[in-house]
Design a protein around this motif. Structure first.
Motif, short mmCIF file in Angstrom:
data_model
loop_
_atom_site.label_atom_id
_atom_site.label_comp_id
_atom_site.label_asym_id
_atom_site.label_seq_id
_atom_site.Cartn_x
_atom_site.Cartn_y
_atom_site.Cartn_z
N ARG A 32 197.73 74.19 29.58
CA ARG A 32 198.35 73.38 28.52
C ARG A 32 199.75 72.92 28.94
NH1 ARG A 32 197.19 74.54 22.37
NH2 ARG A 32 195.29 73.59 23.15
N GLU A 74 191.14 74.90 27.19
CA GLU A 74 192.35 74.26 26.68
C GLU A 74 192.02 72.96 25.96
OE1 GLU A 74 195.65 71.68 26.24
OE2 GLU A 74 194.02 71.29 27.65
N THR A 80 198.83 75.13 19.32
CA THR A 80 199.55 76.11 20.14
C THR A 80 199.99 77.32 19.34
OG1 THR A 80 200.27 74.30 21.57
CG2 THR A 80 201.49 76.34 21.75
#
Length: 147
Positions: A32, A74, A80
């Protein structure tokens, strides 16, 4: 493909992830960060492979396989906040600093300090419960070592 993993990752409550899941979550977080500026270049991907090989005592091929699995995860992973919560719950503070150091290593691997990567690193540092000062020291160690 990763539905069960993502269900465990986003489950309410402080469930500790099994080691293999925590390893995959960290690997996906590295990906990421590499993708934060819109693309992951070969230097960043190679750096991820080296980090995974060293951190988990993997062969080059096994590290690349783990990174490729993490790339797919991902792409499907939640925001997140929930993603890093799983790592925070699974990793002690001093090891989270090492996670931040690994993330900085990936972010700086292409020789460009990109604002999008910086922004994501600040966010992740906060979500992992690591202080800004510890993150800055981790970045400085990476810059001095990998510079």
């Amino acid at each position: 493909m990763f539905k069960d993993f993502l269900d465990r990752l986003t489950a309410p409550g402080p469930t500790r992830l099994p080691d293999d899941d925590a390893r995959l979550a960290l690997s996906a977080l590295l990906v990421r960060v590499a993708r934060a500026d819109g693309h992951a270049d070969q230097n960043e991907l190679a750096r991820i492979d080296r980090i995974l090989a060293t951190r988990y005592d993997l062969s080059d091929a096994a590290a690349t396989d783990l990174r490729r699995e993490a790339e797919a995860l991902e792409a499907e992973a939640p925001d997140t906040v929930r993603f890093t919560r799983a790592i925070k719950d699974a990793v002690a503070y001093e090891h989270r600093i090492a996670v931040i150091e690994a993330l900085w290593s990936v972010a700086l691997a292409d020789g460009d300090r990109d604002p999008a990567e910086d922004s994501l690193l600040r966010l992740v540092t906060n979500f992992l419960g690591v202080t800004d000062q510890d993150s800055a020291r981790a970045r400085q160690r990476v810059a001095a070592r990998d510079g």
